[in-house]
Design a protein around this motif. Structure first.
Motif, PDB file in Angstrom:
ATOM      1  N   LEU A   4       0.836  -1.204   0.000  1.00 15.89           N
ATOM      2  CA  LEU A   4       0.000   0.000   0.000  1.00 15.89           C
ATOM      3  C   LEU A   4       0.870   1.252   0.000  1.00 15.89           C
ATOM      4  N   PRO A   5       0.366   2.346  -0.592  1.00 12.20           N
ATOM      5  CA  PRO A   5       1.143   3.587  -0.568  1.00 12.20           C
ATOM      6  C   PRO A   5       1.209   4.157   0.845  1.00 12.20           C
ATOM      7  N   ILE A  13       7.850   3.954  -2.557  1.00 16.62           N
ATOM      8  CA  ILE A  13       8.200   4.343  -3.921  1.00 16.62           C
ATOM      9  C   ILE A  13       7.061   3.977  -4.868  1.00 16.62           C
ATOM     10  N   LEU A  14       6.814   4.845  -5.838  1.00 20.06           N
ATOM     11  CA  LEU A  14       5.897   4.536  -6.937  1.00 20.06           C
ATOM     12  C   LEU A  14       6.740   4.348  -8.193  1.00 20.06           C
ATOM     13  N   ILE A  15       6.555   3.233  -8.874  1.00 16.11           N
ATOM     14  CA  ILE A  15       7.223   2.992 -10.157  1.00 16.11           C
ATOM     15  C   ILE A  15       6.155   3.045 -11.234  1.00 16.11           C
ATOM     16  N   ALA A  16       6.346   3.914 -12.219  1.00 12.34           N
ATOM     17  CA  ALA A  16       5.384   4.022 -13.322  1.00 12.34           C
ATOM     18  C   ALA A  16       5.426   2.757 -14.163  1.00 12.34           C
ATOM     19  N   GLU A  17       4.235   2.231 -14.512  1.00 12.83           N
ATOM     20  CA  GLU A  17       4.205   1.086 -15.413  1.00 12.83           C
ATOM     21  C   GLU A  17       4.692   1.554 -16.788  1.00 12.83           C
ATOM     22  N   GLY A  57      -7.843  10.151  -2.468  1.00 13.16           N
ATOM     23  CA  GLY A  57      -8.339   9.004  -3.223  1.00 13.16           C
ATOM     24  C   GLY A  57      -7.797   8.886  -4.637  1.00 13.16           C
ATOM     25  N   GLN A  58      -7.184   9.941  -5.168  1.00 13.94           N
ATOM     26  CA  GLN A  58      -6.725   9.912  -6.562  1.00 13.94           C
ATOM     27  C   GLN A  58      -5.608   8.898  -6.779  1.00 13.94           C
ATOM     28  N   LEU A  59      -4.629   8.879  -5.887  1.00 11.58           N
ATOM     29  CA  LEU A  59      -3.518   7.941  -6.061  1.00 11.58           C
ATOM     30  C   LEU A  59      -4.010   6.505  -5.955  1.00 11.58           C
ATOM     31  N   GLU A  60      -4.880   6.228  -5.001  1.00 11.98           N
ATOM     32  CA  GLU A  60      -5.423   4.873  -4.871  1.00 11.98           C
ATOM     33  C   GLU A  60      -6.117   4.435  -6.156  1.00 11.98           C
ATOM     34  N   SER A  61      -6.846   5.368  -6.802  1.00 12.99           N
ATOM     35  CA  SER A  61      -7.514   5.043  -8.069  1.00 12.99           C
ATOM     36  C   SER A  61      -6.507   4.719  -9.155  1.00 12.99           C
ATOM     37  N   GLU A  62      -5.428   5.506  -9.218  1.00 15.91           N
ATOM     38  CA  GLU A  62      -4.406   5.266 -10.235  1.00 15.91           C
ATOM     39  C   GLU A  62      -3.691   3.932  -9.992  1.00 15.91           C
ATOM     40  N   ILE A  63      -3.495   3.586  -8.733  1.00 15.89           N
ATOM     41  CA  ILE A  63      -2.873   2.294  -8.408  1.00 15.89           C
ATOM     42  C   ILE A  63      -3.816   1.148  -8.801  1.00 15.89           C
ATOM     43  N   ALA A  64      -5.107   1.319  -8.518  1.00  9.06           N
ATOM     44  CA  ALA A  64      -6.095   0.295  -8.896  1.00  9.06           C
ATOM     45  C   ALA A  64      -6.147   0.112 -10.417  1.00  9.06           C
ATOM     46  N   GLU A  65      -5.896   1.197 -11.158  1.00 12.26           N
ATOM     47  CA  GLU A  65      -5.866   1.121 -12.620  1.00 12.26           C
ATOM     48  C   GLU A  65      -4.526   0.582 -13.127  1.00 12.26           C
ATOM     49  N   LYS A  66      -3.632   0.251 -12.197  1.00 15.52           N
ATOM     50  CA  LYS A  66      -2.309  -0.313 -12.490  1.00 15.52           C
ATOM     51  C   LYS A  66      -1.374   0.669 -13.205  1.00 15.52           C
ATOM     52  N   SER A  67      -1.536   1.975 -12.908  1.00 18.31           N
ATOM     53  CA  SER A  67      -0.604   2.973 -13.441  1.00 18.31           C
ATOM     54  C   SER A  67       0.700   2.979 -12.657  1.00 18.31           C
ATOM     55  N   VAL A  89       3.636  -0.026  -6.310  1.00 18.99           N
ATOM     56  CA  VAL A  89       4.104   0.500  -5.026  1.00 18.99           C
ATOM     57  C   VAL A  89       5.139  -0.461  -4.464  1.00 18.99           C
ATOM     58  N   THR A  90       6.285   0.062  -4.062  1.00 13.87           N
ATOM     59  CA  THR A  90       7.348  -0.769  -3.519  1.00 13.87           C
ATOM     60  C   THR A  90       8.239   0.080  -2.618  1.00 13.87           C
ATOM     61  N   SER A  91       9.393  -0.444  -2.273  1.00 17.55           N
ATOM     62  CA  SER A  91      10.368   0.288  -1.453  1.00 17.55           C
ATOM     63  C   SER A  91      11.731   0.201  -2.115  1.00 17.55           C
ATOM     64  N   LEU A  92      12.546   1.194  -1.864  1.00 21.80           N
ATOM     65  CA  LEU A  92      13.951   1.177  -2.236  1.00 21.80           C
ATOM     66  C   LEU A  92      14.747   1.573  -1.009  1.00 21.80           C
ATOM     67  N   ASP A  93      16.013   1.157  -0.954  1.00 21.30           N
ATOM     68  CA  ASP A  93      16.786   1.603   0.187  1.00 21.30           C
ATOM     69  C   ASP A  93      17.184   3.065  -0.015  1.00 21.30           C
ATOM     70  N   ASP A  94      17.509   3.715   1.083  1.00 23.98           N
ATOM     71  CA  ASP A  94      17.770   5.150   1.059  1.00 23.98           C
ATOM     72  C   ASP A  94      18.950   5.514   0.159  1.00 23.98           C
ATOM     73  N   TYR A  95      19.934   4.655   0.094  1.00 23.72           N
ATOM     74  CA  TYR A  95      21.089   4.916  -0.769  1.00 23.72           C
ATOM     75  C   TYR A  95      20.642   5.004  -2.223  1.00 23.72           C
ATOM     76  N   GLN A  96      19.782   4.073  -2.657  1.00 23.28           N
ATOM     77  CA  GLN A  96      19.288   4.088  -4.040  1.00 23.28           C
ATOM     78  C   GLN A  96      18.504   5.363  -4.330  1.00 23.28           C
ATOM     79  N   ILE A  97      17.699   5.779  -3.391  1.00 22.59           N
ATOM     80  CA  ILE A  97      16.872   6.972  -3.587  1.00 22.59           C
ATOM     81  C   ILE A  97      17.731   8.215  -3.765  1.00 22.59           C
TER      82      ILE A  97
END
Length: 197
Positions: free
Chosen positions: A17-18, A23-27, A143-153, A156-164
Motif C-alpha cells: 500500500l502507498p 516508492i511509486l514505479i510508473a508502469e 483518493g486519486q492515487l489509490e484510483s491510479e494504483i487500482a488502474e495499475k498505473s 508500489v514498492t520500497s527502495l533503500d535510502d542509498y538508491q533513492i
C-alpha cells in the motif's frame, strides 16, 4: 496441449500500500513528460491526499544557477513533478542539522530551513550525495492515487535510502522493475515507443 497464459500486460497484483517513504514505479505504458518511466518517493500520504518527488528526471539546469547565494553545488536539479513547477524543494540526509525538516525514511528528510541548507552546502558540510533539489512536486487529491494504483498505473514498492539519494537517474526505473522479478523484468525491457519493437 496445455494452455499457458503469459499475459505480460497483467502483472501479479502486489498488495503493497502507498505510504510515506514508499516508492511509486510508473508502469511502462504510462505516458507524459513528468511520469513516463518515473520513480516517485512519497513524502506524504493520507486522507488529505499525497505528495511526492520524481527522483529520476533531471534537468539541464543546475541548482546554483537558480538558487541565489548557493556556491559550488555539483548536483543536478530534478523535476519533482507538474505541481508548482516554479517552486524549489529538497530532500536530504542531514537530519536534525536542518531545522524544520520532516523525516520520511530512516535517513531521508524533506525540506527544512532553506537558508540553513545553503549555509551547510557553502561551508562544505553538505554535497550532492546528501542533498537533492527539485523543481515542483507531484500531488494527488484524496483518493486519486489509490484510483491510479487500482488502474495499475503505478507499482508500489520500497527502495533503500542509498538508491533513492544516489542512484543513476538514467537506469533506476529499469533496475527497480528488474528487482521485482517475474513479469516486471519483461516490463523493464519494454521499448519506450512500442513502434520501435
Amino acid at each position: 496441449m496445455k494452455h499457458i497464459d503469459l499475459n505480460i500486460f497483467q502483472a501479479t497484483h502486489r498488495s503493497v500500500l502507498p505510504q510515506k517513504g514508499r516508492i511509486l514505479i510508473a508502469e511502462p505504458f504510462l505516458q507524459g513528460p513528468y511520469f513516463a518511466r518515473s520513480i516517485i518517493l512519497l513524502t506524504e500520504h493520507g486522507p488529505e491526499g499525497s505528495v511526492g518527488f520524481v527522483i529520476n528526471k533531471s534537468t539541464d539546469v543546475y541548482p546554483d544557477e537558480v538558487i541565489e547565494d548557493l556556491f559550488n553545488f555539483r548536483g543536478e536539479l530534478f523535476i519533482g513533478g507538474p505541481v508548482s513547477s516554479n517552486t524549489l524543494h529538497f530532500l536530504h540526509t542531514l537530519g536534525d542539522l536542518v531545522p524544520g525538516s520532516i523525516q520520511i525514511t530512516p535517513t531521508i528528510y524533506w525540506g527544512g530551513d532553506f537558508e540553513h541548507i545553503k549555509k551547510l552546502i557553502n561551508d562544505g558540510k553538505a554535497d550532492s550525495k546528501a542533498v537533492r533539489f527539485f523543481a515542483g512536486y507531484s500531488g494527488w487529491s484524496p483518493g486519486q492515487l489509490e484510483s491510479e494504483i487500482a488502474e495499475k498505473s503505478w507499482i508500489v514498492t520500497s527502495l533503500d535510502d542509498y538508491q533513492i539519494m544516489r542512484a543513476d537517474s538514467s537506469s533506476i526505473w529499469q533496475e527497480s522493475l528488474e528487482g521485482l522479478g517475474d513479469v516486471y523484468k519483461t516490463w523493464s525491457n519494454f521499448p519506450s515507443n512500442p513502434a520501435f519493437n
